[in-house]
Design an enzyme around this catalytic site. Structure first.
Site, PDB file in Angstrom:
ATOM      1  N   ARG A   1       0.837  -1.216   0.000  1.00 16.73           N
ATOM      2  CA  ARG A   1       0.000   0.000   0.000  1.00 16.73           C
ATOM      3  C   ARG A   1       0.869   1.263   0.000  1.00 16.73           C
ATOM      4  NH1 ARG A   1      -4.075  -0.052   4.629  1.00 16.73           N
ATOM      5  NH2 ARG A   1      -4.651   1.919   3.663  1.00 16.73           N
TER       6      ARG A   1
ATOM      7  N   ASN B   1      -6.920   9.642   5.972  1.00 13.42           N
ATOM      8  CA  ASN B   1      -6.090   8.983   4.962  1.00 13.42           C
ATOM      9  C   ASN B   1      -4.660   8.835   5.451  1.00 13.42           C
ATOM     10  OD1 ASN B   1      -8.387   9.044   3.510  1.00 13.42           O
ATOM     11  ND2 ASN B   1      -7.769  10.680   2.119  1.00 13.42           N
TER      12      ASN B   1
ATOM     13  N   HIS C   1      -5.594   8.736  11.656  1.00 10.73           N
ATOM     14  CA  HIS C   1      -5.405   7.286  11.542  1.00 10.73           C
ATOM     15  C   HIS C   1      -3.960   6.907  11.234  1.00 10.73           C
ATOM     16  CE1 HIS C   1      -9.973   6.482  10.677  1.00 10.73           C
ATOM     17  NE2 HIS C   1      -9.724   6.746  11.941  1.00 10.73           N
TER      18      HIS C   1
ATOM     19  N   CYS D   1       7.354   1.302  17.177  1.00  8.67           N
ATOM     20  CA  CYS D   1       7.674   0.150  18.028  1.00  8.67           C
ATOM     21  C   CYS D   1       6.460  -0.185  18.889  1.00  8.67           C
ATOM     22  CB  CYS D   1       8.885   0.446  18.907  1.00  8.67           C
ATOM     23  SG  CYS D   1       9.196  -0.903  20.070  1.00  8.67           S
TER      24      CYS D   1
ATOM     25  N   CYS E   1      12.844  -3.164  16.964  1.00 10.29           N
ATOM     26  CA  CYS E   1      13.244  -1.821  17.386  1.00 10.29           C
ATOM     27  C   CYS E   1      14.707  -1.831  17.831  1.00 10.29           C
ATOM     28  CB  CYS E   1      12.344  -1.374  18.541  1.00 10.29           C
ATOM     29  SG  CYS E   1      12.817   0.215  19.226  1.00 10.29           S
TER      30      CYS E   1
ATOM     31  N   THR F   1     -15.728  10.780   2.674  1.00 10.37           N
ATOM     32  CA  THR F   1     -15.745   9.783   3.744  1.00 10.37           C
ATOM     33  C   THR F   1     -17.139   9.211   3.902  1.00 10.37           C
ATOM     34  OG1 THR F   1     -15.363   9.342   6.093  1.00 10.37           O
ATOM     35  CG2 THR F   1     -15.981  11.605   5.530  1.00 10.37           C
TER      36      THR F   1
ATOM     37  N   ASN G   1     -19.602  14.507  -1.633  1.00  9.19           N
ATOM     38  CA  ASN G   1     -19.539  13.052  -1.811  1.00  9.19           C
ATOM     39  C   ASN G   1     -20.485  12.684  -2.962  1.00  9.19           C
ATOM     40  OD1 ASN G   1     -19.821  10.134  -1.326  1.00  9.19           O
ATOM     41  ND2 ASN G   1     -18.994  10.541   0.711  1.00  9.19           N
TER      42      ASN G   1
HETATM   43  P1  OAD Z   1     -14.760   4.626   2.939  1.00  8.95           P
HETATM   44  O1  OAD Z   1     -14.278   3.672   1.919  1.00  8.95           O
HETATM   45  O2  OAD Z   1     -15.525   4.082   4.083  1.00  8.95           O
HETATM   46  O3  OAD Z   1     -15.673   5.733   2.235  1.00  8.95           O
HETATM   47  C1  OAD Z   1     -15.245   6.371   1.057  1.00  8.95           C
HETATM   48  C2  OAD Z   1     -16.255   7.434   0.703  1.00  8.95           C
HETATM   49  O4  OAD Z   1     -15.749   8.144  -0.402  1.00  8.95           O
HETATM   50  C3  OAD Z   1     -17.640   6.901   0.295  1.00  8.95           C
HETATM   51  O5  OAD Z   1     -18.652   7.605   0.995  1.00  8.95           O
HETATM   52  C4  OAD Z   1     -17.707   7.176  -1.208  1.00  8.95           C
HETATM   53  O6  OAD Z   1     -19.030   7.506  -1.626  1.00  8.95           O
HETATM   54  C5  OAD Z   1     -16.805   8.378  -1.306  1.00  8.95           C
HETATM   55  N1  OAD Z   1     -16.178   8.549  -2.628  1.00  8.95           N
HETATM   56  C6  OAD Z   1     -15.836   7.627  -3.544  1.00  8.95           C
HETATM   57  N2  OAD Z   1     -15.219   8.191  -4.595  1.00  8.95           N
HETATM   58  C7  OAD Z   1     -15.171   9.533  -4.348  1.00  8.95           C
HETATM   59  C8  OAD Z   1     -14.638  10.669  -5.034  1.00  8.95           C
HETATM   60  N3  OAD Z   1     -14.036  10.531  -6.215  1.00  8.95           N
HETATM   61  N4  OAD Z   1     -14.773  11.880  -4.465  1.00  8.95           N
HETATM   62  C9  OAD Z   1     -15.383  12.028  -3.264  1.00  8.95           C
HETATM   63  N5  OAD Z   1     -15.891  10.994  -2.565  1.00  8.95           N
HETATM   64  C10 OAD Z   1     -15.788   9.763  -3.088  1.00  8.95           C
HETATM   65  O7  OAD Z   1     -13.482   5.471   3.432  1.00  8.95           O
HETATM   66  P2  OAD Z   1     -13.305   6.312   4.769  1.00  8.95           P
HETATM   67  O8  OAD Z   1     -14.553   7.010   5.135  1.00  8.95           O
HETATM   68  O9  OAD Z   1     -12.061   7.100   4.611  1.00  8.95           O
HETATM   69  O10 OAD Z   1      -9.261   3.251   8.570  1.00  8.95           O
HETATM   70  O11 OAD Z   1     -13.034   5.156   5.797  1.00  8.95           O
HETATM   71  C11 OAD Z   1     -12.705   5.473   7.132  1.00  8.95           C
HETATM   72  C12 OAD Z   1     -11.663   4.530   7.654  1.00  8.95           C
HETATM   73  O12 OAD Z   1     -12.084   3.173   7.442  1.00  8.95           O
HETATM   74  C13 OAD Z   1     -10.330   4.606   6.931  1.00  8.95           C
HETATM   75  O13 OAD Z   1      -9.503   5.638   7.422  1.00  8.95           O
HETATM   76  C14 OAD Z   1      -9.729   3.259   7.221  1.00  8.95           C
HETATM   77  C15 OAD Z   1     -10.937   2.374   7.043  1.00  8.95           C
HETATM   78  O14 OAD Z   1     -10.941   1.197   7.806  1.00  8.95           O
HETATM   79  C16 OAD Z   1      -7.984   2.913   8.820  1.00  8.95           C
HETATM   80  O15 OAD Z   1      -7.239   2.501   7.973  1.00  8.95           O
HETATM   81  C17 OAD Z   1      -7.585   3.086  10.224  1.00  8.95           C
END
Ligand code: OAD
Length: 244
Positions: free
Chosen positions: A77, A109, A126, A134, A148, A189, A214
């Site tokens: 990633r 992100n 996050h 560590c 570590c 999000t 969104n």
């Molecule tokens: P999600 O995958 O849950 O949500 C992504 C959002 O982006 C959705 O609501 C889509 O509709 C929207 N989307 C898709 N394409 C888009 C675009 N081109 N422009 C704008 N919006 C768009 O992702 P997050 O909400 O970031 O945690 O998820 C939250 C956390 O869940 C992440 O930080 C991660 C994951 O588990 C960790 O890694 C700790």
């Protein structure tokens, strides 16, 4: 209910006006902001959690049962994130900081694209893919050491996993920014993962204008002051004309 073109353009005008009047703008971003840079989101139909197991790859139990598998996945990633380029949405948010007196980005992100686009005040609630931490002494390193060098503990990605607390100082700063801002943009999000998903409500309770950007509806949509249905690389440059 459908939104007419006139309604949508009146909403865009109003948001531009609120941004122009704001002293402090805060932006909460999620994976959707990086979708147009070619980085997969988590919960969309082709998202990361549809293809990979969060229990195996994003939990302490998964790490302890197979550290190499977890390290390899985060290295993969990280390589994707380093190859990706910031898109017009990231660039618009970086330009916004030059036109409002105070601008804070709170990002879920881990890809560092906001910083690479030039954003300065970025709170990573996050963690990120660049650093390792560590497990025992919490020392942060950016090399590929597995143990570590200071205490012999296991090094792990500096990313928050399911069941773990967010970095307290960073999250406190994010809450404070949401309490103090005039406008909060919530971009890309799903607003499903707490406590980050509580931040728009902190801003709403404090009287801020909360604008969701969104292409899809989320649980936040009915509570937001305004919602703009579109992608971040399309909508954000229209909200920040200085960026184009
Ligand atoms: P999600 O995958 O849950 O949500 C992504 C959002 O982006 C959705 O609501 C889509 O509709 C929207 N989307 C898709 N394409 C888009 C675009 N081109 N422009 C704008 N919006 C768009 O992702 P997050 O909400 O970031 O945690 O998820 C939250 C956390 O869940 C992440 O930080 C991660 C994951 O588990 C960790 O890694 C700790």
């Amino acid at each position: 209910m459908t939104t007419s073109h006139n309604d949508a353009s009146a909403t865009m005008d109003l948001v531009r006006q609120r941004l122009a009047e704001a002293h402090h703008v805060c932006i909460l971003t999620g994976a959707g902001v990086s979708a147009e840079s070619g980085i997969a989101t988590f919960r969309d139909p082709d998202g990361i959690w549809a293809r990979f197991s969060p229990q195996e790859l994003a939990s302490m139990d998964g790490f302890m049962s197979n550290p190499d598998r977890v390290r390899d996945w985060y290295a993969h990633r990280k390589a994707i994130a380093e190859t990706a380029q910031p898109n017009a949405g990231h660039r618009a948010l970086a330009a916004l900081q030059d036109v409002v007196p105070e601008c804070t980005i709170v990002t879920q992100n881990v890809d560092r694209l906001h910083q690479r686009a030039g954003s300065r005040r970025v709170l990573e609630v996050h963690g990120n893919l660049i650093e390792n931490r560590c497990n025992d002494c919490s020392k942060i390193r950016t090399d590929d050491e597995i143990m570590c060098p200071d205490c012999g503990g296991l090094m792990r990605p500096n990313v928050v996993w399911f069941g773990e607390n967010l970095p307290a100082d960073v999250f406190q700063a994010a809450e404070e920014a949401c309490r103090r801002c005039d406008v909060l943009l919530v971009v890309g999000t799903s607003a499903e993962v707490y406590p980050a998903a509580s931040l728009p409500y902190v801003a709403l309770r404090a009287g801020a204008t909360v604008v969701e950007v969104n292409p899809n509806q989320t649980s936040l949509t009915p509570h937001a002051t305004m919602a703009i249905h579109g992608t971040s690389a399309d909508v954000l440059p229209q909200l920040v004309p200085e960026s184009v």
